[in-house]
Design a protein around this motif. Structure first.
Motif, short mmCIF file in Angstrom:
data_model
loop_
_atom_site.label_atom_id
_atom_site.label_comp_id
_atom_site.label_asym_id
_atom_site.label_seq_id
_atom_site.Cartn_x
_atom_site.Cartn_y
_atom_site.Cartn_z
N CYS A 64 0.83 -1.21 0.00
CA CYS A 64 0.00 0.00 0.00
C CYS A 64 0.86 1.26 0.00
O CYS A 64 0.53 2.25 -0.67
N TYR A 65 1.95 1.22 0.74
CA TYR A 65 2.85 2.38 0.76
C TYR A 65 3.44 2.61 -0.63
O TYR A 65 3.52 3.74 -1.11
N ASP A 66 3.88 1.54 -1.26
CA ASP A 66 4.44 1.67 -2.61
C ASP A 66 3.38 2.13 -3.61
O ASP A 66 3.69 2.85 -4.56
N TYR A 67 2.14 1.74 -3.38
CA TYR A 67 1.06 2.13 -4.29
C TYR A 67 0.78 3.63 -4.20
O TYR A 67 0.56 4.29 -5.23
N TYR A 68 0.77 4.16 -2.99
CA TYR A 68 0.44 5.58 -2.82
C TYR A 68 1.67 6.48 -2.87
O TYR A 68 1.54 7.69 -3.09
N PHE A 69 2.85 5.93 -2.66
CA PHE A 69 4.09 6.71 -2.72
C PHE A 69 5.08 6.01 -3.64
O PHE A 69 6.10 5.48 -3.18
N PRO A 70 4.79 5.98 -4.95
CA PRO A 70 5.69 5.30 -5.88
C PRO A 70 7.07 5.96 -5.93
O PRO A 70 8.07 5.30 -6.17
N VAL A 71 7.11 7.27 -5.74
CA VAL A 71 8.37 8.01 -5.67
C VAL A 71 8.31 8.91 -4.45
O VAL A 71 7.36 9.68 -4.28
N SER A 72 9.31 8.82 -3.61
CA SER A 72 9.34 9.65 -2.40
C SER A 72 9.46 11.12 -2.75
O SER A 72 10.15 11.49 -3.72
N HIS A 73 8.79 11.97 -1.99
CA HIS A 73 8.92 13.42 -2.18
C HIS A 73 10.38 13.85 -2.10
O HIS A 73 10.84 14.68 -2.90
N ILE A 74 11.11 13.29 -1.15
CA ILE A 74 12.50 13.68 -0.94
C ILE A 74 13.34 13.37 -2.17
O ILE A 74 14.13 14.20 -2.65
N ARG A 75 13.20 12.15 -2.69
CA ARG A 75 14.00 11.75 -3.86
C ARG A 75 13.59 12.55 -5.10
O ARG A 75 14.44 12.89 -5.93
N LEU A 76 12.31 12.84 -5.22
CA LEU A 76 11.85 13.63 -6.36
C LEU A 76 12.40 15.05 -6.29
O LEU A 76 12.84 15.61 -7.30
N TRP A 77 12.41 15.64 -5.09
CA TRP A 77 12.96 16.99 -4.94
C TRP A 77 14.47 17.00 -5.14
O TRP A 77 15.02 17.96 -5.69
N ALA A 78 15.15 15.94 -4.71
CA ALA A 78 16.60 15.85 -4.92
C ALA A 78 16.91 15.80 -6.42
O ALA A 78 17.81 16.50 -6.90
N LEU A 79 16.16 14.99 -7.15
CA LEU A 79 16.34 14.94 -8.60
C LEU A 79 16.03 16.29 -9.25
O LEU A 79 16.73 16.75 -10.16
N GLN A 80 14.97 16.93 -8.76
CA GLN A 80 14.60 18.23 -9.31
C GLN A 80 15.71 19.26 -9.11
O GLN A 80 16.06 19.99 -10.04
N LEU A 81 16.28 19.31 -7.91
CA LEU A 81 17.36 20.27 -7.64
C LEU A 81 18.57 20.00 -8.52
O LEU A 81 19.22 20.94 -9.00
N ILE A 82 18.89 18.73 -8.73
CA ILE A 82 20.03 18.39 -9.59
C ILE A 82 19.77 18.80 -11.03
O ILE A 82 20.61 19.41 -11.69
#
Length: 240
Positions: A64-82
């Motif tokens: 269920c966690y993987d279903y609702y959070f396929p990508v963590s906010h933290i990892r997505l923001w880290a990729l965005q900043l890079i």
């Protein structure tokens, strides 16, 4: 992640940036990187561990966690900043290329000669490189904002989600840890990203407007110079 290394690299971009670019760099490090490192990572550090579902079925909570959070906010923001900071290195590399050409030109023709008045001045190819980096940064920002909204369907995190994905035996209720705090940080990071987009767009218009004004000024000076030369030739008396 060593954000100090990224900060050191981007510090070289600051001296080639416009006023809008310097403000953008300040917003990135103060309102995004600093907040990300100091607070946001800690808020999401126990996200999966405190994701609680009202079932003891093995594997149900993780699925269920993987279903609702396929990508963590933290990892997505880290990729965005890079991704949004990397295009700025195009400007640094272009300036380094100009400086190397300048060095070779002086070595060949003498130290008194110059190929560029200022290798970091935004004229010619460097102007296009700088403008292209702004467009790429803006596209990356908007793309990541779209992905964040598309994946979670909203920037607001709900307190409770329902899941019936296998191996859950039936429709189960799952509860997100500290949803209000995470929602506040999400809106803050999204607001900082939107501010960066606005700064990029302002800088794009500023660069284009400055270029148009300079070209118009050069055209006026060139036309006046030709007119002066024409009037001088007309006033010359014929040879006898």
């Amino acid at each position: 992640m060593d954000w100090k290394f990224l900060q050191g690299l981007l510090s070289g971009v600051n001296k080639y940036s416009t006023a809008f670019g310097r403000i953008w760099l300040s917003v990135v490090f103060v309102f995004r990187v600093l907040v990300f490192v100091v607070a946001a990572e800690r808020v999401w550090s126990d996200d999966q561990g405190h994701f609680d579902c009202n079932t003891r079925q093995p594997g149900c909570t993780n699925i269920c966690y993987d279903y609702y959070f396929p990508v963590s906010h933290i990892r997505l923001w880290a990729l965005q900043l890079i991704f949004v900071t990397c295009p700025s290195f195009m400007v640094v590399l272009h300036v380094a290329y100009r400086e190397e050409r300048e060095r070779k030109y002086r070595a060949k023709h003498g130290d008194d000669t110059r190929l560029y008045d200022n290798p970091g001045q935004k004229h010619g190819g460097l102007w296009w490189t700088y403008l292209m980096s702004l467009f790429i940064k803006t596209i990356f920002e908007i793309t990541f904002l779209y992905f964040l909204h598309y994946i979670y369907d909203s920037f607001k995190l709900p307190r409770k989600v329902q899941c019936d994905v296998s191996p859950c035996p039936n429709l189960v209720d799952c509860y997100i840890a500290r949803p209000t705090e995470k929602t506040i940080f999400t809106y803050f990071m999204v607001g900082a990203s939107v501010l960066c987009v606005i700064l990029n767009i302002c800088e794009i218009f500023y660069l284009i407007a400055s270029r148009v004004v300079n070209l118009k000024h050069r055209g006026t000076v060139h036309t006046s110079s030709r007119k002066v030369h024409s009037d001088t030739d007309c006033c010359k008396s014929p040879l006898t």
